[in-house]
Design an enzyme around this catalytic site. Structure first.
Site, PDB file in Angstrom:
ATOM      1  N   PHE A 111       0.810  -1.227   0.000  1.00  0.00           N
ATOM      2  CA  PHE A 111       0.000   0.000   0.000  1.00  0.00           C
ATOM      3  C   PHE A 111       0.838   1.269   0.000  1.00  0.00           C
ATOM      4  CE2 PHE A 111      -0.723   2.880   3.584  1.00  0.00           C
ATOM      5  CZ  PHE A 111       0.107   2.350   4.561  1.00  0.00           C
ATOM      6  N   LYS A 112       2.111   1.164   0.375  1.00  0.00           N
ATOM      7  CA  LYS A 112       2.953   2.366   0.385  1.00  0.00           C
ATOM      8  C   LYS A 112       3.018   3.020  -0.999  1.00  0.00           C
ATOM      9  CE  LYS A 112       4.624   1.663   4.702  1.00  0.00           C
ATOM     10  NZ  LYS A 112       3.909   0.441   5.099  1.00  0.00           N
ATOM     11  N   ASP A 113       2.806   2.218  -2.048  1.00  0.00           N
ATOM     12  CA  ASP A 113       2.798   2.786  -3.410  1.00  0.00           C
ATOM     13  C   ASP A 113       1.705   3.836  -3.592  1.00  0.00           C
ATOM     14  OD1 ASP A 113       4.862   1.180  -4.446  1.00  0.00           O
ATOM     15  OD2 ASP A 113       3.469  -0.444  -4.899  1.00  0.00           O
ATOM     16  N   LEU A 116       3.561   6.814  -2.225  1.00  0.00           N
ATOM     17  CA  LEU A 116       4.929   7.065  -2.690  1.00  0.00           C
ATOM     18  C   LEU A 116       5.039   7.188  -4.201  1.00  0.00           C
ATOM     19  CD1 LEU A 116       6.837   5.044  -0.023  1.00  0.00           C
ATOM     20  CD2 LEU A 116       7.101   7.483  -0.520  1.00  0.00           C
TER      21      LEU A 116
END
Ligand SMILES: *Cc1c(COP(=O)(O)O)cnc(C)c1O
Length: 498
Positions: A111-113, A116
């Site tokens: 989920f960091k995408d 980011l």
């Protein structure tokens, strides 16, 4: 009028959104928070028809008020494009009565995408707006997923360098392989002999070191942060809660104004804070269910009002949640302290000196939106196995922690009817060994990539591009250092003399 951001530790430190994004962290270790949470100014009927990108614009324009429409749309459209393997960007999958919001369709399958992939654009746009001449050095501590997502986002972005520190023995083999094979002349990856909290503390120290900032400035550099303390991370994360609600409404899963619950597997408290902001923008959310793994500091906090990090640090099968200092919780503490920076600063000082703090009864009464619980290791595995066996749907370990807590929540409160969204934070392909072992212990003798192919077969899901890429990629980063050497390593990478 521009929305003002203030430091959680000093009410006099006020900046615009673009300045907050550039700085990452406020002075004295504070975090920037908006002075108020804006309300959505489009109706749910309008949102229901919007694409992810259009929804992102409606949400982000209210927080990043010093960006022009053109700038913001450029950032959004550059981020949420074919890097994602589905046009929906964040699809909802219904399984066993819950709605799994899949936040792992970006380039690093976690989920960091979601944040980011846009942060580099927000940051370089902010630099231009504020006439920054220095090269921006992104300094990041990662428990596994942030690092790779940040590396992928910043690789070869002109005017930036990125240095990522990760706990050498605290990330999964696939997470490590993803990072150490990162391409891009401006990328640096370092394993530290320590845990995530030590990596994060080391990074925070460098950020607040004014002497180091001067040395950097003389050399034409300045630090910025890609960690979830940057509001440029937090704001894009609000979007998918608005989007998920709007899609459920559009698909007739919920009626007008119907409240839903949201369950978030939590580490640094960024993702769930974004859900809290979405609720405060007007999305009908009933409970914010905070799911922890065996590092259950937050569960204890919600039960007792005492935040206490003095405990054993446990390595679990959900490493991105192996965290004892949930940095973003400070933003909530500041808010329930009546936006009193002095009071918040005092509590954070106690956290540094004693490793604990206790909030007042008055503050506790403002936490009724939240429910906290945790899922132990064996239960996490059981959840993966039973969901797979009953539905064929395979979830990763972090998502399983959330699903386990949701089951606890239903049993404890009897609230079984409220439609519930579970934030699905990683693809099962990112934690293949733990996932496959949960389904059948016989899989343990297979190699990592054999397991990947087997998972693809049993889940009937194609192997994601992010995994295919690292099968044969060469290791490009092999630096390992002690916690005390982090600053020296940074200076070496940047070719700055001591
Ligand atoms: C980072 C991460 C989390 C925790 O999110 P926070 O915003 O730190 O609470 C959960 N699951 C996965 C897979 C992650 O990468």
């Amino acid at each position: 009028m521009d929305l003002v951001y203030v430091s959680t530790r000093n009410a006099d430190e006020k900046v615009t959104a673009s300045q907050a994004i550039l700085k990452g962290l406020a002075g004295e270790g504070g975090l920037f928070v908006p002075t108020n949470i804006p309300a959505l100014d489009v109706s749910m009927d309008e949102l229901a028809k919007m694409s992810y990108q259009e929804t992102a614009y409606e949400v982000m324009k209210l927080f990043l008020t010093d960006f022009t429409e053109e700038e913001l749309k450029y950032c959004i459209n550059s981020a949420y494009d074919s890097k994602f393997d589905t046009e929906q960007i964040a699809p909802l999958v219904k399984a066993d009565g819950a709605y799994y919001l899949e936040l792992f369709h970006g380039s690093t399958i976690a989920f960091k995408d979601m944040a980011l992939s846009i942060l580099p654009y927000l940051l370089t746009t902010s630099a231009k707006k504020n006439h920054v001449k220095n090269e921006i050095v992104i300094l990041t501590a990662t428990s596994g997923d942030t690092g790779k997502a940040a590396l992928a986002g910043f690789a070869d972005v002109p005017g930036t360098k990125i240095i990522v520190f990760y706990p050498k023995n605290g990330v999964s083999p696939i997470q490590e392989k993803q990072m150490v094979t990162q391409k891009g002349d401006n990328t640096f990856v370092v394993g530290i002999n320590g845990n995530f909290d030590q990596a994060q503390t080391g990074v925070k120290q460098m950020f607040s070191d004014t002497g180091l900032a001067k040395v950097m400035d003389d050399a034409g550099y300045q630090f910025s942060s890609a960690n979830s303390i940057n509001i440029g991370r937090l704001v894009p994360q609000i979007v998918y809660y608005v989007y998920a609600y709007a899609k459920m409404y559009e698909n007739g899963e919920i009626g007008k104004g119907e409240k839903i619950n949201v369950v978030v597997p939590t580490g640094n408290f960024g993702n769930i804070l974004a859900a809290f902001y979405a609720k405060n923008m007007g999305v009908p959310i009933a409970k914010l269910i905070c799911a922890s793994n065996e590092n259950k500091v937050l569960y204890d906090f919600f039960r007792t009002g005492i935040y206490d990090k003095n405990r054993e640090f446990i390595l679990t099968s959900s490493p991105s949640m192996d965290i004892l200092i949930s940095s973003n919780l400070e933003r909530l503490i500041h808010r329930i302290a009546g936006n009193d920076a002095g009071k918040n600063a005092e509590l954070m000082k106690a956290l540094i000196s004693d490793g604990r703090y206790e909030i007042t009864q008055e503050m506790r009464e403002q936490l009724t939106d939240f429910y906290g619980n945790f899922t132990g290791e064996s239960k996490t595995a059981e959840v993966i196995k039973s969901l797979y066996e009953s539905t064929g749907y395979v979830i990763d370990t972090h998502t399983a922690v959330a699903a386990g807590v949701y089951a606890e929540y239903k049993a404890e409160t009897g609230d079984i009817d409220t439609k519930t969204v579970i934030a699905s934070t990683a693809s099962p392909f990112k934690f293949t060994r733990s996932v496959m072992n949960a389904i059948d212990s016989g899989y343990d003798r297979m190699t990592d990539f054999e397991l990947v192919d087997e998972l693809s077969k049993i889940a009937n899901v194609a192997v994601p591009q992010a995994i295919e890429e690292i099968r044969s990629a060469p290791v490009l980063h092999d630096t390992v250092c002690e916690v005390e050497e982090m600053e020296a390593v940074v200076k070496r990478f940047l070719a700055i003399e001591k």
